[in-house]
Write a protein that holds these residues in place. Sequence first.
Motif, short mmCIF file in Angstrom:
data_model
loop_
_atom_site.label_atom_id
_atom_site.label_comp_id
_atom_site.label_asym_id
_atom_site.label_seq_id
_atom_site.Cartn_x
_atom_site.Cartn_y
_atom_site.Cartn_z
N GLN A 52 33.80 36.20 40.28
CA GLN A 52 34.43 36.93 39.12
C GLN A 52 36.07 36.76 39.75
OE1 GLN A 52 32.44 37.01 36.53
NE2 GLN A 52 30.22 36.64 37.14
N LEU A 53 36.13 36.74 38.69
CA LEU A 53 37.62 36.15 37.92
C LEU A 53 37.92 38.10 38.23
CD1 LEU A 53 38.58 33.86 35.65
CD2 LEU A 53 38.80 33.22 38.70
N SER A 54 37.50 38.95 37.89
CA SER A 54 37.88 39.88 37.69
C SER A 54 38.07 41.06 39.16
CB SER A 54 37.04 40.53 36.83
OG SER A 54 35.49 40.31 37.59
N THR A 55 37.45 40.35 39.78
CA THR A 55 37.57 41.52 41.33
C THR A 55 38.28 40.45 42.23
OG1 THR A 55 35.17 40.12 42.23
CG2 THR A 55 35.40 42.26 40.27
N LEU A 56 38.58 39.23 42.46
CA LEU A 56 39.16 38.81 43.25
C LEU A 56 40.50 39.24 43.82
CD1 LEU A 56 39.90 34.97 42.43
CD2 LEU A 56 38.06 35.42 43.11
N THR A 57 40.29 39.40 45.10
CA THR A 57 41.08 39.90 46.32
C THR A 57 42.67 39.33 45.74
OG1 THR A 57 40.91 38.54 48.19
CG2 THR A 57 39.69 40.77 47.59
N ASP A 58 43.44 39.65 46.41
CA ASP A 58 45.19 38.87 45.96
C ASP A 58 44.95 37.93 47.57
OD1 ASP A 58 46.00 41.06 44.55
OD2 ASP A 58 48.02 42.20 45.75
N GLN A 59 44.41 37.84 48.09
CA GLN A 59 44.15 36.23 48.81
C GLN A 59 43.57 35.52 48.09
OE1 GLN A 59 46.35 35.96 51.76
NE2 GLN A 59 45.26 33.66 51.25
N GLN A 60 42.47 35.95 47.24
CA GLN A 60 41.54 35.12 47.34
C GLN A 60 42.57 34.65 45.89
OE1 GLN A 60 38.21 37.34 45.88
NE2 GLN A 60 36.80 36.10 47.40
N ASP A 99 32.75 37.92 33.16
CA ASP A 99 32.55 39.28 33.14
C ASP A 99 33.83 38.78 32.14
OD1 ASP A 99 33.08 39.79 35.10
OD2 ASP A 99 31.63 40.57 35.82
N ILE A 100 35.19 38.49 32.44
CA ILE A 100 36.42 39.37 32.93
C ILE A 100 36.86 39.48 31.98
CG2 ILE A 100 37.45 36.85 31.88
CD1 ILE A 100 39.06 37.89 34.05
N ASN A 101 37.33 40.15 30.98
CA ASN A 101 37.65 40.66 29.84
C ASN A 101 39.56 40.64 29.08
OD1 ASN A 101 39.55 43.28 30.26
ND2 ASN A 101 37.75 43.98 30.98
N PRO A 102 39.75 40.67 27.89
CA PRO A 102 40.79 40.03 27.93
C PRO A 102 42.00 41.00 28.37
CG PRO A 102 39.86 40.13 25.41
CD PRO A 102 38.31 40.55 26.85
N TYR A 103 41.96 42.24 28.31
CA TYR A 103 42.83 42.69 28.96
C TYR A 103 42.85 42.41 30.86
CZ TYR A 103 45.00 47.06 31.96
OH TYR A 103 45.60 47.73 32.62
N GLN A 104 41.97 42.24 31.09
CA GLN A 104 41.81 42.01 33.02
C GLN A 104 41.91 40.19 32.99
OE1 GLN A 104 37.14 42.40 33.42
NE2 GLN A 104 38.07 43.88 34.28
N GLY A 151 31.31 32.72 28.49
CA GLY A 151 31.16 32.73 29.78
C GLY A 151 32.92 32.06 30.86
N SER A 152 33.00 30.24 30.23
CA SER A 152 33.88 29.64 31.36
C SER A 152 35.57 30.07 31.33
CB SER A 152 33.43 27.75 30.38
OG SER A 152 32.02 27.88 31.10
N VAL A 153 35.43 29.39 32.32
CA VAL A 153 36.95 29.95 32.07
C VAL A 153 37.71 28.78 33.53
CG1 VAL A 153 39.42 31.16 32.98
CG2 VAL A 153 36.74 32.25 32.23
N GLY A 154 38.55 27.96 32.52
CA GLY A 154 39.55 26.90 33.18
C GLY A 154 40.83 27.57 33.62
N ILE A 155 41.14 27.03 35.14
CA ILE A 155 42.20 27.68 35.76
C ILE A 155 43.12 25.54 36.26
CG2 ILE A 155 44.07 28.66 37.19
CD1 ILE A 155 41.72 30.54 37.43
N TRP A 156 44.31 25.63 35.58
CA TRP A 156 45.08 24.37 36.13
C TRP A 156 46.17 24.58 36.11
CZ3 TRP A 156 43.44 25.67 31.01
CH2 TRP A 156 44.05 25.45 29.99
#
Length: 322
Positions: free
Chosen positions: A79-87, A107-112, A265-270
């Motif tokens: 979950q992107l909402s709980t990734l550590t800094d190293q992740q 499950d990440i919300n807009p603020y997160q 619930g899909s998220v793309g990071i590019w």
Amino acid sequence: MAPNTEREEPTVVDKQLDLGKLAREKGAYMVYPDYPPLVPFEHKDPGHLADPKKASLFDNATKIYDLTPHVGTVIQGLQLSTLTDQQKNDLALLAAERGVVFFEKQDINPYQVVEFGKYFGRLHLHNSVGHPPGLPELISIYYDIDLIPLGGDTIWWSGYEAYDRLSPAFQKFVDGLSAVHTGEHHQKLAKASGRPIRREFPPDTTHPVVRTHPVTGWKSLFVQPGFTKSIVGMSKHESDAVLKFLFNHIAGGYDFSVRYKWEEGSVGIWDNRCTLHCAIFDYFDQGRRHGYRVTPTAEKPFFDPNSKSRRQATKEALEAAQ
């Protein structure tokens, strides 16, 4: 120093904000306040802090797989909402290498999303596109219903492979060339849509045709028809011919692209420094899709004449390991 960024504004926190619900109930929920001019800042890329093996991701995800040989990777079980800094550091490196990384059932919300994006760079405040009230860093993408039954995919192309597919002679020709980039497209789109200009558009800027990625050190083709206007030092006839070839080269790169179908619930990071992307507008008779994004900004584009293509760097690394 990177000139394509601006002052940060405090985010109004509403952790219960449900933009999907807001889009269904209100429709066009976006606001268009004015913003100050861009100011430079020093970018520190978290990809430089990554573990080359990216163990924090690979050892904790339930599954990681590539969608195509050259671009696109899916990570499941995190979950992107709980990734550590190293992740996050390792994710920055993975995105720099693979171009785009997808996460499912998030499950990440807009603020997160805003707080997550800030880790990777100062967030961009768009000069014409609207955002939700209190969240200026979010860019809202259409509205009406949350997920259309068909269509609305997005395609990404690998700028690394686009460069590698050029002949050595053409690579030598484009290395070191510069091109003029313009924001005229956004100005015209805002005018046609009846939207206000939220910040004065900067003058045209000049960027390298081949860009060196600061983390991977690989060369990436860095032109696209929406913004690249002309090649510096060429006549219009010459410039148009070169850009037409490069645009067609990228558009025809079906074998170095990936097409992704969004799900709830899909998220793309590019990484925009080494990819090009295009939304597929094939859904207007189905409804309008709804989504949002944040855009961390980074360093001013540069070309290092000592940098290598991905293919060359990979080959040399394999040979050194033998």
